[in-house]
Design a protein around this motif. Sequence first.
Motif, PDB file in Angstrom:
ATOM      1  N   VAL A 167       8.626  -6.397   4.186  1.00  0.00           N
ATOM      2  CA  VAL A 167       9.043  -5.141   3.561  1.00  0.00           C
ATOM      3  C   VAL A 167      10.005  -5.531   2.443  1.00  0.00           C
ATOM      4  CG1 VAL A 167      10.378  -3.012   3.896  1.00  0.00           C
ATOM      5  CG2 VAL A 167       8.755  -3.744   5.646  1.00  0.00           C
ATOM      6  N   VAL A 168       9.809  -4.984   1.264  1.00  0.00           N
ATOM      7  CA  VAL A 168      10.673  -5.293   0.117  1.00  0.00           C
ATOM      8  C   VAL A 168      11.355  -4.007  -0.323  1.00  0.00           C
ATOM      9  CG1 VAL A 168      10.690  -6.021  -2.312  1.00  0.00           C
ATOM     10  CG2 VAL A 168       9.257  -7.252  -0.653  1.00  0.00           C
ATOM     11  N   SER A 169      12.667  -4.079  -0.529  1.00  0.00           N
ATOM     12  CA  SER A 169      13.417  -2.889  -0.916  1.00  0.00           C
ATOM     13  C   SER A 169      14.126  -3.117  -2.251  1.00  0.00           C
ATOM     14  CB  SER A 169      14.387  -2.540   0.222  1.00  0.00           C
ATOM     15  OG  SER A 169      15.681  -2.297  -0.253  1.00  0.00           O
ATOM     16  N   ILE A 170      14.113  -2.078  -3.086  1.00  0.00           N
ATOM     17  CA  ILE A 170      14.748  -2.142  -4.412  1.00  0.00           C
ATOM     18  C   ILE A 170      15.796  -1.031  -4.479  1.00  0.00           C
ATOM     19  CG2 ILE A 170      14.365  -1.998  -6.914  1.00  0.00           C
ATOM     20  CD1 ILE A 170      11.401  -2.715  -6.408  1.00  0.00           C
ATOM     21  N   GLU A 197       0.826  -1.212   0.000  1.00  0.00           N
ATOM     22  CA  GLU A 197       0.000   0.000   0.000  1.00  0.00           C
ATOM     23  C   GLU A 197       0.857   1.257   0.000  1.00  0.00           C
ATOM     24  OE1 GLU A 197      -3.705  -1.609   2.650  1.00  0.00           O
ATOM     25  OE2 GLU A 197      -1.748  -1.467   3.612  1.00  0.00           O
ATOM     26  N   CYS A 198       2.163   1.052   0.158  1.00  0.00           N
ATOM     27  CA  CYS A 198       3.091   2.195   0.133  1.00  0.00           C
ATOM     28  C   CYS A 198       4.370   1.786  -0.576  1.00  0.00           C
ATOM     29  CB  CYS A 198       3.441   2.635   1.556  1.00  0.00           C
ATOM     30  SG  CYS A 198       4.806   3.832   1.638  1.00  0.00           S
ATOM     31  N   CYS A 199       4.834   2.652  -1.456  1.00  0.00           N
ATOM     32  CA  CYS A 199       6.181   2.525  -2.011  1.00  0.00           C
ATOM     33  C   CYS A 199       6.895   3.808  -1.621  1.00  0.00           C
ATOM     34  CB  CYS A 199       6.117   2.366  -3.526  1.00  0.00           C
ATOM     35  SG  CYS A 199       7.738   2.438  -4.308  1.00  0.00           S
ATOM     36  N   LEU A 200       7.685   3.726  -0.558  1.00  0.00           N
ATOM     37  CA  LEU A 200       8.447   4.894  -0.115  1.00  0.00           C
ATOM     38  C   LEU A 200       9.628   5.059  -1.070  1.00  0.00           C
ATOM     39  CD1 LEU A 200       8.929   7.047   2.122  1.00  0.00           C
ATOM     40  CD2 LEU A 200      10.402   5.368   3.227  1.00  0.00           C
ATOM     41  N   ILE A 201       9.892   6.283  -1.472  1.00  0.00           N
ATOM     42  CA  ILE A 201      10.992   6.563  -2.403  1.00  0.00           C
ATOM     43  C   ILE A 201      11.996   7.466  -1.697  1.00  0.00           C
ATOM     44  CG2 ILE A 201      11.579   7.466  -4.688  1.00  0.00           C
ATOM     45  CD1 ILE A 201       8.556   7.192  -5.402  1.00  0.00           C
ATOM     46  N   ASN A 202      13.192   6.944  -1.468  1.00  0.00           N
ATOM     47  CA  ASN A 202      14.239   7.739  -0.831  1.00  0.00           C
ATOM     48  C   ASN A 202      15.329   8.022  -1.854  1.00  0.00           C
ATOM     49  OD1 ASN A 202      13.213   7.747   1.815  1.00  0.00           O
ATOM     50  ND2 ASN A 202      14.145   5.767   2.274  1.00  0.00           N
ATOM     51  N   TYR A 203      15.762   9.285  -1.918  1.00  0.00           N
ATOM     52  CA  TYR A 203      16.904   9.617  -2.774  1.00  0.00           C
ATOM     53  C   TYR A 203      18.105   9.969  -1.901  1.00  0.00           C
ATOM     54  CZ  TYR A 203      20.160  11.909  -5.829  1.00  0.00           C
ATOM     55  OH  TYR A 203      21.313  12.246  -6.478  1.00  0.00           O
ATOM     56  N   TYR A 204      19.222   9.286  -2.151  1.00  0.00           N
ATOM     57  CA  TYR A 204      20.464   9.519  -1.427  1.00  0.00           C
ATOM     58  C   TYR A 204      21.445  10.242  -2.335  1.00  0.00           C
ATOM     59  CZ  TYR A 204      18.989   5.745   1.802  1.00  0.00           C
ATOM     60  OH  TYR A 204      18.316   4.954   2.700  1.00  0.00           O
ATOM     61  N   ASP A 205      21.918  11.423  -1.922  1.00  0.00           N
ATOM     62  CA  ASP A 205      23.023  12.035  -2.656  1.00  0.00           C
ATOM     63  C   ASP A 205      24.318  11.534  -2.018  1.00  0.00           C
ATOM     64  OD1 ASP A 205      23.545  13.504  -0.370  1.00  0.00           O
ATOM     65  OD2 ASP A 205      22.783  15.404  -1.170  1.00  0.00           O
ATOM     66  N   GLU A 206      25.400  12.144  -2.412  1.00  0.00           N
ATOM     67  CA  GLU A 206      26.724  11.709  -1.970  1.00  0.00           C
ATOM     68  C   GLU A 206      26.854  11.571  -0.447  1.00  0.00           C
ATOM     69  OE1 GLU A 206      29.598  14.154  -3.849  1.00  0.00           O
ATOM     70  OE2 GLU A 206      31.217  12.777  -3.287  1.00  0.00           O
ATOM     71  N   ASN A 207      26.219  12.476   0.285  1.00  0.00           N
ATOM     72  CA  ASN A 207      26.424  12.523   1.742  1.00  0.00           C
ATOM     73  C   ASN A 207      25.272  11.962   2.555  1.00  0.00           C
ATOM     74  OD1 ASN A 207      28.947  13.940   1.490  1.00  0.00           O
ATOM     75  ND2 ASN A 207      27.715  15.678   0.797  1.00  0.00           N
ATOM     76  N   ARG A 221      21.546   7.613  -5.355  1.00  0.00           N
ATOM     77  CA  ARG A 221      20.858   6.325  -5.222  1.00  0.00           C
ATOM     78  C   ARG A 221      19.383   6.537  -4.922  1.00  0.00           C
ATOM     79  NH1 ARG A 221      19.915   2.987  -0.277  1.00  0.00           N
ATOM     80  NH2 ARG A 221      19.613   0.839  -0.950  1.00  0.00           N
ATOM     81  N   ILE A 222      18.557   5.749  -5.566  1.00  0.00           N
ATOM     82  CA  ILE A 222      17.137   5.706  -5.210  1.00  0.00           C
ATOM     83  C   ILE A 222      16.884   4.364  -4.535  1.00  0.00           C
ATOM     84  CG2 ILE A 222      14.797   5.497  -6.126  1.00  0.00           C
ATOM     85  CD1 ILE A 222      15.534   7.509  -8.268  1.00  0.00           C
ATOM     86  N   ASN A 223      16.223   4.419  -3.388  1.00  0.00           N
ATOM     87  CA  ASN A 223      15.781   3.186  -2.750  1.00  0.00           C
ATOM     88  C   ASN A 223      14.264   3.224  -2.644  1.00  0.00           C
ATOM     89  OD1 ASN A 223      14.975   1.860   0.185  1.00  0.00           O
ATOM     90  ND2 ASN A 223      16.308   0.625  -1.094  1.00  0.00           N
ATOM     91  N   LEU A 224      13.650   2.117  -3.066  1.00  0.00           N
ATOM     92  CA  LEU A 224      12.207   1.981  -2.926  1.00  0.00           C
ATOM     93  C   LEU A 224      11.950   0.996  -1.808  1.00  0.00           C
ATOM     94  CD1 LEU A 224      11.300   1.408  -6.700  1.00  0.00           C
ATOM     95  CD2 LEU A 224      11.465   3.576  -5.453  1.00  0.00           C
ATOM     96  N   THR A 225      11.090   1.348  -0.854  1.00  0.00           N
ATOM     97  CA  THR A 225      10.653   0.312   0.099  1.00  0.00           C
ATOM     98  C   THR A 225       9.151   0.171   0.009  1.00  0.00           C
ATOM     99  OG1 THR A 225      10.970   1.909   1.882  1.00  0.00           O
ATOM    100  CG2 THR A 225      12.469   0.082   1.830  1.00  0.00           C
ATOM    101  N   LEU A 226       8.756  -1.070  -0.220  1.00  0.00           N
ATOM    102  CA  LEU A 226       7.353  -1.410  -0.386  1.00  0.00           C
ATOM    103  C   LEU A 226       6.842  -2.001   0.910  1.00  0.00           C
ATOM    104  CD1 LEU A 226       8.058  -3.037  -3.793  1.00  0.00           C
ATOM    105  CD2 LEU A 226       6.481  -1.155  -3.475  1.00  0.00           C
ATOM    106  N   ARG A 227       5.712  -1.483   1.361  1.00  0.00           N
ATOM    107  CA  ARG A 227       5.143  -1.947   2.623  1.00  0.00           C
ATOM    108  C   ARG A 227       3.625  -2.119   2.527  1.00  0.00           C
ATOM    109  NH1 ARG A 227       7.997   2.444   5.519  1.00  0.00           N
ATOM    110  NH2 ARG A 227      10.200   2.174   5.046  1.00  0.00           N
TER     111      ARG A 227
END
Length: 200
Positions: A129-132, A101-111, A191-197
């Motif tokens: 929880v599944v992460s891509i 019901e949720c795909c959290l999208i996190n963007y990581y820059d260099e730091n 980096r983009i990380n997706l976490t599905l919950r």
Amino acid sequence: MTPLTIRGVQVFKGFLDTEAQSDMVDALRGVIRAAPFYQPVTPGGRKMSVQMSAAGQYGWVTDRRGYRYEPRHPDGMKWPPIPETVMEVWHTVAPKARDPECCLINYYDENARMGLHQDRDEADFSQPVVSISLGDSARFRIGNVEKGGSSESVWLESGDVLVMGGEARLIHHGVDRIRFGSSSLLKDGGRINLTLRVVT
Ligand code: SIN
Ligand code: MN
């Protein structure tokens, strides 16, 4: 595909090939156009180092009022639907689970980094929880279900998929650092990380 298992966390190395990764990034561009990245703040008032957005019925958000799931972006719009390519990953690695019901999208820059934490704002811990991971590599840290104790780490590369389910559903995890420029998938790096919950 047999996953690597570390403390009950399953890591599917190279789950998505380059073409599948670029297709997913294209789909995510549409999501971010509709629900732009924003700067999350912890309940204690500290800026997080990642940029966040989400897709699906709910997005996980944090601000001075606390950690929670919300049906709308902080700017007021509904979250866009979870892209089909992302849903396919969930169905393959978690075939018995309810739909996310949720795909959290996190963007990581260099730091950017993320401290050790548990994912525990969901109602049903029987659901995984599944992460891509997409783009630059990240050193992912895995601790214990209880606070403290030893930990170990694994490098997550673009296209890797990770599952925290069963005994590992409430394991502490975090991101120590990003190897900036290690991937050419995202044109500006990072980096983009997706976490599905499953939220409810
Ligand atoms: C998270 O725990 O929310 C993110 C994990 C990751 O970036 O790999
Ligand atoms: Mn997490």
